[in-house]
Design a protein around this motif. Structure first.
Motif, mmCIF file in Angstrom:
data_model
loop_
_atom_site.group_PDB
_atom_site.id
_atom_site.type_symbol
_atom_site.label_atom_id
_atom_site.label_comp_id
_atom_site.label_asym_id
_atom_site.label_seq_id
_atom_site.Cartn_x
_atom_site.Cartn_y
_atom_site.Cartn_z
ATOM 1 N N GLY A 5 66.216 16.876 -5.735
ATOM 2 C CA GLY A 5 67.690 17.233 -5.107
ATOM 3 C C GLY A 5 67.585 18.556 -4.421
ATOM 4 N N PRO A 6 68.754 18.764 -3.709
ATOM 5 C CA PRO A 6 69.045 20.111 -3.046
ATOM 6 C C PRO A 6 68.746 21.180 -3.713
ATOM 7 N N LEU A 7 68.301 22.247 -2.867
ATOM 8 C CA LEU A 7 68.404 23.602 -3.673
ATOM 9 C C LEU A 7 69.778 24.187 -3.469
ATOM 10 N N CYS A 8 69.868 25.101 -4.499
ATOM 11 C CA CYS A 8 71.194 25.947 -4.335
ATOM 12 C C CYS A 8 70.930 26.847 -3.155
ATOM 13 N N ALA A 9 72.120 27.434 -2.569
ATOM 14 C CA ALA A 9 72.049 28.401 -1.377
ATOM 15 C C ALA A 9 71.374 29.668 -2.073
ATOM 16 N N PRO A 10 70.522 30.471 -1.245
ATOM 17 C CA PRO A 10 69.930 31.731 -1.641
ATOM 18 C C PRO A 10 70.937 32.957 -1.565
ATOM 19 N N LYS A 37 67.323 28.441 -5.572
ATOM 20 C CA LYS A 37 67.125 27.859 -7.051
ATOM 21 C C LYS A 37 66.979 26.461 -7.014
ATOM 22 N N ASN A 38 66.270 25.563 -8.010
ATOM 23 C CA ASN A 38 66.889 24.287 -8.279
ATOM 24 C C ASN A 38 68.321 24.036 -8.798
ATOM 25 N N GLN A 39 68.740 22.946 -8.234
ATOM 26 C CA GLN A 39 70.156 22.685 -8.976
ATOM 27 C C GLN A 39 70.478 22.714 -10.350
ATOM 28 N N ARG A 40 69.402 22.458 -10.897
ATOM 29 C CA ARG A 40 69.317 22.501 -12.318
ATOM 30 C C ARG A 40 69.206 23.803 -13.206
ATOM 31 N N VAL A 41 68.957 24.714 -12.410
ATOM 32 C CA VAL A 41 69.134 26.030 -12.844
ATOM 33 C C VAL A 41 70.159 26.861 -12.497
ATOM 34 N N CYS A 42 70.339 26.724 -11.201
ATOM 35 C CA CYS A 42 71.308 27.599 -10.443
ATOM 36 C C CYS A 42 72.753 27.803 -10.920
ATOM 37 N N HIS A 43 73.095 26.645 -11.654
ATOM 38 C CA HIS A 43 74.603 26.626 -12.156
ATOM 39 C C HIS A 43 74.611 27.274 -13.492
ATOM 40 N N ALA A 44 73.328 27.489 -14.235
ATOM 41 C CA ALA A 44 73.386 28.091 -15.603
ATOM 42 C C ALA A 44 74.104 29.414 -15.657
ATOM 43 N N ALA A 45 74.750 29.348 -16.647
ATOM 44 C CA ALA A 45 75.555 30.384 -17.038
ATOM 45 C C ALA A 45 75.288 30.872 -18.543
ATOM 46 N N GLU A 97 54.011 23.518 -10.371
ATOM 47 C CA GLU A 97 53.589 24.991 -10.045
ATOM 48 C C GLU A 97 54.042 25.476 -8.878
ATOM 49 N N ARG A 98 54.084 24.645 -7.678
ATOM 50 C CA ARG A 98 54.396 24.899 -6.381
ATOM 51 C C ARG A 98 55.946 25.327 -6.544
ATOM 52 N N PHE A 99 56.644 24.945 -7.408
ATOM 53 C CA PHE A 99 58.165 25.145 -7.398
ATOM 54 C C PHE A 99 58.666 26.082 -8.514
ATOM 55 N N ALA A 100 57.650 26.949 -9.198
ATOM 56 C CA ALA A 100 57.792 27.617 -10.426
ATOM 57 C C ALA A 100 58.909 28.492 -10.117
ATOM 58 N N HIS A 101 58.977 29.012 -8.874
ATOM 59 C CA HIS A 101 59.917 30.120 -8.523
ATOM 60 C C HIS A 101 61.264 29.759 -8.435
ATOM 61 N N GLN A 102 61.560 28.443 -8.150
ATOM 62 C CA GLN A 102 62.642 27.818 -8.251
ATOM 63 C C GLN A 102 63.301 27.382 -9.365
ATOM 64 N N ASN A 103 62.536 27.162 -10.359
ATOM 65 C CA ASN A 103 62.666 26.268 -11.690
ATOM 66 C C ASN A 103 63.171 27.248 -12.697
ATOM 67 N N PHE A 104 63.691 28.502 -12.463
ATOM 68 C CA PHE A 104 64.030 29.577 -13.717
ATOM 69 C C PHE A 104 65.268 30.255 -13.204
ATOM 70 N N LYS A 105 66.069 30.714 -14.146
ATOM 71 C CA LYS A 105 66.980 31.544 -13.870
ATOM 72 C C LYS A 105 66.991 32.620 -15.067
ATOM 73 N N SER A 106 67.220 34.156 -14.826
ATOM 74 C CA SER A 106 67.149 35.098 -15.556
ATOM 75 C C SER A 106 68.366 35.846 -15.699
ATOM 76 N N PHE A 107 68.552 36.265 -17.001
ATOM 77 C CA PHE A 107 69.887 37.035 -17.297
ATOM 78 C C PHE A 107 69.563 38.331 -17.994
ATOM 79 N N SER A 108 70.060 39.482 -17.541
ATOM 80 C CA SER A 108 69.971 40.592 -18.272
ATOM 81 C C SER A 108 71.462 41.256 -18.578
ATOM 82 N N PHE A 109 71.554 41.570 -19.866
ATOM 83 C CA PHE A 109 72.895 42.088 -20.224
ATOM 84 C C PHE A 109 72.686 43.607 -20.563
#
Length: 255
Positions: A15-20, A34-42, A206-218
């Motif tokens: 699927g399409p990537l989220c906009a940077p 980011k991959n659509q399946r992580v960029c909407h994660a909250a 592994e080619r898409f590893a940078h697209q497949n995660f989302k990080s959070f810091s509080f």
């Protein structure tokens, strides 16, 4: 009714990537999408008001050779995941600066660690006269480790169904620890980080590893690693708010 995964077209990892440039944690300007399946994660931090209360005083977390659980416990409520995709959740801890610290004041140093029945003696110093002071450069960084949530991997629907609690995570100052605990240097400041990682079934994932995660810091979860509480107000707040410290509140320590 629409399929629960209708908002996430294609198979996992497709699927399409989220906009940077949306300000995702850990990414700078111009970072790839980011991959659509992580960029909407909250992620919403649970017990936020308690974390804020500790943070105003300067949160301290006990580290021991055997490993000690965090209090407050790091807990989040997730949303925006693909219900049918698999995710791994993990945490790591990064130094906040390149300094080591010492506590100035008479209210601690041999305080209560909620694992040893040794209440802190009465404080004779005003709070404003006690503080953390930089005491030199940081010690060499402890071996970098991550803590995987034990339910990983699991479907997005499962992660979103209830609060995700990292109550099994333990902090240690034992550089030779072989139990998988997070290794930290005492008298150093740390920022916990939380990561949502999509399990990508593609053969060349592994080619898409940078697209497949989302990080959070509080920021309110940052803390000083200590072997015993230094600030008596932190000791008091831990006793008042930690259910495992009930014996100290009742004046009848439990075994």
């Amino acid at each position: 009714p629409p399929h629960p995964s209708a908002a996430f077209p294609g198979g996992a990892g497709e699927g399409p990537l989220c906009a940077p440039g949306l300000g995702w944690s850990g990414e700078g300007p111009g970072a790839s999408g980011k991959n659509q399946r992580v960029c909407h994660a909250a992620a919403r931090l649970e017990m936020g008001s308690l974390w804020e209360e500790f943070n105003r005083l300067g949160t301290e977390m006990i580290v021991t050779k055997a490993g000690r659980r965090m209090f407050p416990t790091f807990q989040v409520k997730l949303s925006g995941l693909d219900p049918l995709a698999d995710y791994v959740l993990l945490m790591d801890f990064i130094p906040l600066d390149d300094k080591r610290y010492r506590w100035r004041g008479g209210c601690g140093g041999r305080g209560l660690d909620l694992g040893v029945l040794s209440p802190t003696p009465p404080c004779r110093y005003a709070f404003h006269s006690s503080s953390w002071l930089a005491a030199g450069r940081a010690e060499p960084a402890a071996p970098g480790r991550v803590h995987f949530h034990p339910d990983s991997p699991a479907k997005g629907a499962q992660w979103m169904r209830q609060i995700v609690s990292f109550d099994k995570l333990k902090l240690t100052n034992n550089l030779l620890d072989d139990n998988g605990h997070i290794i930290l240097n005492s008298m150093h400041r740390y920022q916990p980080r939380f990561h949502v990682v999509l399990v990508d079934p593609r053969r060349d994932s592994e080619r898409f590893a940078h697209q497949n995660f989302k990080s959070f810091s509080f920021p309110e979860t940052q803390f000083m690693a200590v072997t015993a509480y230094q600030n008596h107000r932190i000791t008091q707040l831990k006793i008042a708010s930690n259910p495992f410290a009930k014996g100290f509140r009742d004046g009848d320590p439990e075994p």
